[in-house]
Design a protein around this motif. Structure first.
Motif, PDB file in Angstrom:
ATOM      1  N   PRO A  59       0.837  -1.201   0.000  1.00  0.00           N
ATOM      2  CA  PRO A  59       0.000   0.000   0.000  1.00  0.00           C
ATOM      3  C   PRO A  59       0.870   1.248   0.000  1.00  0.00           C
ATOM      4  CG  PRO A  59      -0.806  -1.581   1.612  1.00  0.00           C
ATOM      5  CD  PRO A  59       0.504  -2.115   1.089  1.00  0.00           C
ATOM      6  N   GLY A  60       0.442   2.248  -0.753  1.00  0.00           N
ATOM      7  CA  GLY A  60       1.222   3.479  -0.809  1.00  0.00           C
ATOM      8  C   GLY A  60       2.189   3.506  -1.983  1.00  0.00           C
ATOM      9  N   THR A  61       2.100   2.528  -2.830  1.00  0.00           N
ATOM     10  CA  THR A  61       2.977   2.491  -3.994  1.00  0.00           C
ATOM     11  C   THR A  61       2.302   3.166  -5.182  1.00  0.00           C
ATOM     12  OG1 THR A  61       3.845   0.357  -3.256  1.00  0.00           O
ATOM     13  CG2 THR A  61       4.290   0.999  -5.536  1.00  0.00           C
ATOM     14  N   PRO A  62       2.883   4.262  -5.659  1.00  0.00           N
ATOM     15  CA  PRO A  62       2.314   4.937  -6.827  1.00  0.00           C
ATOM     16  C   PRO A  62       2.370   4.024  -8.050  1.00  0.00           C
ATOM     17  CG  PRO A  62       4.032   6.277  -5.796  1.00  0.00           C
ATOM     18  CD  PRO A  62       4.083   4.933  -5.152  1.00  0.00           C
ATOM     19  N   PHE A  63       1.448   4.244  -8.938  1.00  0.00           N
ATOM     20  CA  PHE A  63       1.414   3.413 -10.145  1.00  0.00           C
ATOM     21  C   PHE A  63       2.735   3.478 -10.897  1.00  0.00           C
ATOM     22  CE2 PHE A  63       0.409   2.551 -14.609  1.00  0.00           C
ATOM     23  CZ  PHE A  63      -0.322   1.382 -14.499  1.00  0.00           C
ATOM     24  N   GLU A  64       3.304   4.664 -10.898  1.00  0.00           N
ATOM     25  CA  GLU A  64       4.559   4.851 -11.625  1.00  0.00           C
ATOM     26  C   GLU A  64       5.685   3.986 -11.059  1.00  0.00           C
ATOM     27  OE1 GLU A  64       2.579   7.168 -10.667  1.00  0.00           O
ATOM     28  OE2 GLU A  64       2.187   8.564 -12.307  1.00  0.00           O
ATOM     29  N   ASP A  65       5.538   3.643  -9.786  1.00  0.00           N
ATOM     30  CA  ASP A  65       6.603   2.868  -9.157  1.00  0.00           C
ATOM     31  C   ASP A  65       6.401   1.360  -9.282  1.00  0.00           C
ATOM     32  OD1 ASP A  65       7.799   5.148  -8.486  1.00  0.00           O
ATOM     33  OD2 ASP A  65       7.597   4.947  -6.320  1.00  0.00           O
ATOM     34  N   LEU A  66       5.314   0.986  -9.907  1.00  0.00           N
ATOM     35  CA  LEU A  66       5.103  -0.448 -10.077  1.00  0.00           C
ATOM     36  C   LEU A  66       6.163  -1.005 -11.023  1.00  0.00           C
ATOM     37  CD1 LEU A  66       1.226  -0.527 -10.537  1.00  0.00           C
ATOM     38  CD2 LEU A  66       2.531  -1.235  -8.539  1.00  0.00           C
ATOM     39  N   PRO A  67       6.579  -2.213 -10.769  1.00  0.00           N
ATOM     40  CA  PRO A  67       7.557  -2.819 -11.680  1.00  0.00           C
ATOM     41  C   PRO A  67       6.986  -2.936 -13.084  1.00  0.00           C
ATOM     42  CG  PRO A  67       6.682  -4.441 -10.116  1.00  0.00           C
ATOM     43  CD  PRO A  67       6.204  -3.098  -9.662  1.00  0.00           C
ATOM     44  N   ASP A  68       7.868  -2.895 -14.056  1.00  0.00           N
ATOM     45  CA  ASP A  68       7.417  -2.911 -15.446  1.00  0.00           C
ATOM     46  C   ASP A  68       6.690  -4.205 -15.801  1.00  0.00           C
ATOM     47  OD1 ASP A  68       8.286  -0.406 -15.999  1.00  0.00           O
ATOM     48  OD2 ASP A  68      10.255  -1.045 -16.724  1.00  0.00           O
ATOM     49  N   ASP A  69       7.006  -5.237 -15.056  1.00  0.00           N
ATOM     50  CA  ASP A  69       6.352  -6.500 -15.390  1.00  0.00           C
ATOM     51  C   ASP A  69       5.085  -6.718 -14.574  1.00  0.00           C
ATOM     52  OD1 ASP A  69       7.558  -6.792 -12.979  1.00  0.00           O
ATOM     53  OD2 ASP A  69       8.523  -8.712 -13.404  1.00  0.00           O
ATOM     54  N   TRP A  70       4.686  -5.665 -13.902  1.00  0.00           N
ATOM     55  CA  TRP A  70       3.436  -5.772 -13.152  1.00  0.00           C
ATOM     56  C   TRP A  70       2.269  -5.855 -14.123  1.00  0.00           C
ATOM     57  CZ3 TRP A  70      -1.015  -2.750 -12.790  1.00  0.00           C
ATOM     58  CH2 TRP A  70      -1.868  -3.061 -11.724  1.00  0.00           C
ATOM     59  N   VAL A  71       1.329  -6.686 -13.790  1.00  0.00           N
ATOM     60  CA  VAL A  71       0.153  -6.814 -14.660  1.00  0.00           C
ATOM     61  C   VAL A  71      -1.116  -6.704 -13.827  1.00  0.00           C
ATOM     62  CG1 VAL A  71       1.309  -8.245 -16.385  1.00  0.00           C
ATOM     63  CG2 VAL A  71       0.178  -9.327 -14.420  1.00  0.00           C
ATOM     64  N   CYS A  72      -2.184  -6.422 -14.511  1.00  0.00           N
ATOM     65  CA  CYS A  72      -3.490  -6.321 -13.864  1.00  0.00           C
ATOM     66  C   CYS A  72      -3.801  -7.628 -13.143  1.00  0.00           C
ATOM     67  CB  CYS A  72      -4.564  -6.026 -14.908  1.00  0.00           C
ATOM     68  SG  CYS A  72      -6.237  -6.065 -14.250  1.00  0.00           S
ATOM     69  N   PRO A  73      -4.118  -7.551 -11.864  1.00  0.00           N
ATOM     70  CA  PRO A  73      -4.392  -8.760 -11.084  1.00  0.00           C
ATOM     71  C   PRO A  73      -5.651  -9.474 -11.544  1.00  0.00           C
ATOM     72  CG  PRO A  73      -4.864  -6.792  -9.782  1.00  0.00           C
ATOM     73  CD  PRO A  73      -4.224  -6.323 -11.054  1.00  0.00           C
ATOM     74  N   CYS A  75      -6.971  -9.343 -15.041  1.00  0.00           N
ATOM     75  CA  CYS A  75      -6.986  -9.858 -16.411  1.00  0.00           C
ATOM     76  C   CYS A  75      -5.585 -10.033 -16.985  1.00  0.00           C
ATOM     77  CB  CYS A  75      -7.813  -8.946 -17.315  1.00  0.00           C
ATOM     78  SG  CYS A  75      -7.019  -7.371 -17.661  1.00  0.00           S
ATOM     79  N   GLY A  76      -4.571  -9.580 -16.268  1.00  0.00           N
ATOM     80  CA  GLY A  76      -3.211  -9.793 -16.740  1.00  0.00           C
ATOM     81  C   GLY A  76      -2.737  -8.763 -17.740  1.00  0.00           C
ATOM     82  N   ALA A  77      -3.482  -7.693 -17.883  1.00  0.00           N
ATOM     83  CA  ALA A  77      -3.062  -6.644 -18.813  1.00  0.00           C
ATOM     84  C   ALA A  77      -1.808  -5.948 -18.286  1.00  0.00           C
ATOM     85  CB  ALA A  77      -4.185  -5.622 -18.983  1.00  0.00           C
ATOM     86  N   THR A  78      -0.973  -5.517 -19.200  1.00  0.00           N
ATOM     87  CA  THR A  78       0.242  -4.832 -18.795  1.00  0.00           C
ATOM     88  C   THR A  78      -0.055  -3.374 -18.460  1.00  0.00           C
ATOM     89  OG1 THR A  78       0.719  -4.306 -21.110  1.00  0.00           O
ATOM     90  CG2 THR A  78       1.676  -6.320 -20.210  1.00  0.00           C
ATOM     91  N   LYS A  79       0.938  -2.713 -17.931  1.00  0.00           N
ATOM     92  CA  LYS A  79       0.738  -1.331 -17.496  1.00  0.00           C
ATOM     93  C   LYS A  79       0.351  -0.412 -18.647  1.00  0.00           C
ATOM     94  CE  LYS A  79       3.621   0.514 -14.572  1.00  0.00           C
ATOM     95  NZ  LYS A  79       4.905   0.961 -13.978  1.00  0.00           N
ATOM     96  N   ASP A  80       0.789  -0.771 -19.838  1.00  0.00           N
ATOM     97  CA  ASP A  80       0.468   0.055 -21.005  1.00  0.00           C
ATOM     98  C   ASP A  80      -1.034   0.210 -21.190  1.00  0.00           C
ATOM     99  OD1 ASP A  80       3.097  -0.257 -21.222  1.00  0.00           O
ATOM    100  OD2 ASP A  80       3.075  -1.500 -23.019  1.00  0.00           O
ATOM    101  N   LEU A  81      -1.742  -0.788 -20.687  1.00  0.00           N
ATOM    102  CA  LEU A  81      -3.180  -0.789 -20.938  1.00  0.00           C
ATOM    103  C   LEU A  81      -3.953  -0.087 -19.837  1.00  0.00           C
ATOM    104  CD1 LEU A  81      -3.348  -4.440 -22.242  1.00  0.00           C
ATOM    105  CD2 LEU A  81      -3.617  -2.352 -23.567  1.00  0.00           C
ATOM    106  N   PHE A  82      -3.233   0.585 -18.968  1.00  0.00           N
ATOM    107  CA  PHE A  82      -3.896   1.334 -17.914  1.00  0.00           C
ATOM    108  C   PHE A  82      -3.985   2.809 -18.280  1.00  0.00           C
ATOM    109  CE2 PHE A  82      -3.420  -2.500 -15.656  1.00  0.00           C
ATOM    110  CZ  PHE A  82      -4.189  -2.439 -14.507  1.00  0.00           C
ATOM    111  N   GLU A  83      -5.046   3.415 -17.811  1.00  0.00           N
ATOM    112  CA  GLU A  83      -5.204   4.847 -18.027  1.00  0.00           C
ATOM    113  C   GLU A  83      -5.393   5.540 -16.706  1.00  0.00           C
ATOM    114  OE1 GLU A  83      -8.411   5.690 -20.609  1.00  0.00           O
ATOM    115  OE2 GLU A  83      -7.236   5.369 -22.444  1.00  0.00           O
ATOM    116  N   LYS A  84      -4.754   6.673 -16.589  1.00  0.00           N
ATOM    117  CA  LYS A  84      -4.856   7.430 -15.346  1.00  0.00           C
ATOM    118  C   LYS A  84      -6.239   8.035 -15.187  1.00  0.00           C
ATOM    119  CE  LYS A  84      -1.483  10.290 -14.192  1.00  0.00           C
ATOM    120  NZ  LYS A  84      -0.705  11.544 -14.108  1.00  0.00           N
ATOM    121  N   LEU A  85      -6.766   7.907 -14.010  1.00  0.00           N
ATOM    122  CA  LEU A  85      -8.066   8.518 -13.725  1.00  0.00           C
ATOM    123  C   LEU A  85      -7.837   9.956 -13.291  1.00  0.00           C
ATOM    124  CD1 LEU A  85      -9.899   5.673 -11.806  1.00  0.00           C
ATOM    125  CD2 LEU A  85     -10.151   6.336 -14.190  1.00  0.00           C
ATOM    126  N   ALA A  86      -8.582  10.847 -13.882  1.00  0.00           N
ATOM    127  CA  ALA A  86      -8.412  12.257 -13.549  1.00  0.00           C
ATOM    128  C   ALA A  86      -8.928  12.536 -12.149  1.00  0.00           C
ATOM    129  CB  ALA A  86      -9.132  13.121 -14.547  1.00  0.00           C
TER     130      ALA A  86
END
Ligand SMILES: [Zn+2]
Length: 86
Positions: A59-73, A75-86
């Motif tokens: 907890p407290g880990t910014p999205f930017e700090d997630l490891p590059d190989d982190w995937v959506c818990p 569906c397994g999507a990679t970080k590229d497929l995430f969009e920042k919520l305004a």
């Protein structure tokens, strides 16, 4: 009997402490750091305040700090497929 004499009003105007509110308490940048990101594939929302127990993210880990190989818990999507919520 001890009678109290009420002549002891030397308590005048206290509470008029000059509050020094010169220091502004910014909300820091924690809010911008704590952006939430949404998986565009399944709609999962990564909340930095909660982290990702599945992916072993604290907890407290910014999205930017997630490891590059982190995937959506979910569906397994990679970080590229995430969009920042305004
Ligand atoms: Zn997903």
């Amino acid at each position: 009997m001890d009678v109290r004499i009420s002549g002891n009003a030397s308590d005048e105007s206290r509470g008029k402490v000059s509050s020094r509110c010169g220091e502004r308490q910014d909300e820091w940048r924690r809010i911008s750091i704590m952006d939430r990101w949404e998986c565009t594939v399944c709609g999962y929302i990564y909340d930095p305040e909660e982290g990702d127990p599945v992916g072993d993210i604290d907890p407290g880990t910014p999205f930017e700090d997630l490891p590059d190989d982190w995937v959506c818990p979910q569906c397994g999507a990679t970080k590229d497929l995430f969009e920042k919520l305004a």
